[in-house]
Design a protein around this motif. Sequence first.
Motif, PDB file in Angstrom:
ATOM      1  N   PRO A 123     -57.991  11.080  14.059  1.00  0.00           N
ATOM      2  CA  PRO A 123     -58.477  11.824  12.886  1.00  0.00           C
ATOM      3  C   PRO A 123     -57.690  11.434  11.638  1.00  0.00           C
ATOM      4  O   PRO A 123     -56.483  11.191  11.696  1.00  0.00           O
ATOM      5  CB  PRO A 123     -58.228  13.294  13.256  1.00  0.00           C
ATOM      6  CG  PRO A 123     -58.001  13.295  14.734  1.00  0.00           C
ATOM      7  CD  PRO A 123     -57.420  11.962  15.074  1.00  0.00           C
ATOM      8  N   ALA A 126     -54.443  13.210  10.693  1.00  0.00           N
ATOM      9  CA  ALA A 126     -53.189  12.924  11.394  1.00  0.00           C
ATOM     10  C   ALA A 126     -52.156  12.270  10.496  1.00  0.00           C
ATOM     11  O   ALA A 126     -50.959  12.330  10.759  1.00  0.00           O
ATOM     12  CB  ALA A 126     -53.467  12.028  12.602  1.00  0.00           C
ATOM     13  N   ASN A 134     -53.896  18.025  11.577  1.00  0.00           N
ATOM     14  CA  ASN A 134     -53.943  16.899  12.511  1.00  0.00           C
ATOM     15  C   ASN A 134     -55.343  16.536  12.963  1.00  0.00           C
ATOM     16  O   ASN A 134     -55.663  15.356  13.128  1.00  0.00           O
ATOM     17  CB  ASN A 134     -53.076  17.196  13.741  1.00  0.00           C
ATOM     18  CG  ASN A 134     -51.614  16.848  13.493  1.00  0.00           C
ATOM     19  OD1 ASN A 134     -51.285  16.117  12.560  1.00  0.00           O
ATOM     20  ND2 ASN A 134     -50.737  17.391  14.306  1.00  0.00           N
ATOM     21  N   ASP A 135     -56.181  17.540  13.215  1.00  0.00           N
ATOM     22  CA  ASP A 135     -57.508  17.276  13.778  1.00  0.00           C
ATOM     23  C   ASP A 135     -58.618  17.308  12.737  1.00  0.00           C
ATOM     24  O   ASP A 135     -59.804  17.289  13.092  1.00  0.00           O
ATOM     25  CB  ASP A 135     -57.818  18.301  14.879  1.00  0.00           C
ATOM     26  CG  ASP A 135     -56.879  18.159  16.061  1.00  0.00           C
ATOM     27  OD1 ASP A 135     -56.510  17.007  16.377  1.00  0.00           O
ATOM     28  OD2 ASP A 135     -56.505  19.191  16.658  1.00  0.00           O
ATOM     29  N   LYS A 139     -62.971  10.862  12.427  1.00  0.00           N
ATOM     30  CA  LYS A 139     -62.114  10.114  13.344  1.00  0.00           C
ATOM     31  C   LYS A 139     -62.330   8.614  13.167  1.00  0.00           C
ATOM     32  O   LYS A 139     -63.461   8.145  13.109  1.00  0.00           O
ATOM     33  CB  LYS A 139     -62.385  10.527  14.791  1.00  0.00           C
ATOM     34  CG  LYS A 139     -61.961  11.954  15.089  1.00  0.00           C
ATOM     35  CD  LYS A 139     -62.121  12.294  16.561  1.00  0.00           C
ATOM     36  CE  LYS A 139     -61.626  13.703  16.855  1.00  0.00           C
ATOM     37  NZ  LYS A 139     -61.753  14.056  18.291  1.00  0.00           N
TER      38      LYS A 139
END
Length: 227
Positions: A123, A126, A134-135, A139
């Motif tokens: 992702p 990140a 982070n998510d 992606k």
Amino acid sequence: MKIFNNNKKDYGGYNFIIIIILMVAINTIIILYVMGKKLTPKVYKISSHQVNDFVYRSINTNINNTFFKNKKSVNDILKINKNKNDEIIMVDFYLENAYLIVKELTSNLISTINNDIVIVNVPVGAMFNNVFLNDLGPKIPIKINIVGNALTNLKTKITDYGLNNALVEIYINITINEQILTPVAQDSLKTSYNFLIMSSIINGKVPSFYGGTYEKETRLFDISNEK
């Protein structure tokens, strides 16, 4: 009478467009560079787990296929010597049989991990190193080529198992030297994997001076550079 020079206006417009394109291109390169630097440690962290899972599954599959194909038993790999009291005093490997199995297993494994590609989806969030981010974001799929070699050895373990019986176990230990190649950088991993490949209960017992357990290993087999 005024004469307008339309060519100058056209050139001015073209120059403006070129400047805009260059600025966008430079900014894009800078953003990609910064993202690459920020994401690289995260890529390695995620990829190391995925590579380990991939190699573990590959080893397990190759072990099952190799031993199912060869149909070897403990007696084909080990020579167990006992004294008149039925005590196990020495264990030797039948090195030719052991070597052939290890060679087939390791060669197939190296071929598998060198030819396959692992894809890591990281992702964009990140890059901020923040647990709440982070998510987040799209992606980014990153292809990772695995280049590795392996050192392999066999280990046997014999332990007392009930009255005048012993449990014989044969393990295979594979140490993989992996080099992970990503579009932005490269990193190296060295991981050892242990698998129980054979076990059998035999008549006999382990002498007390061994402490109830007898162990023996083969020398390391480096199959990776063999043709």
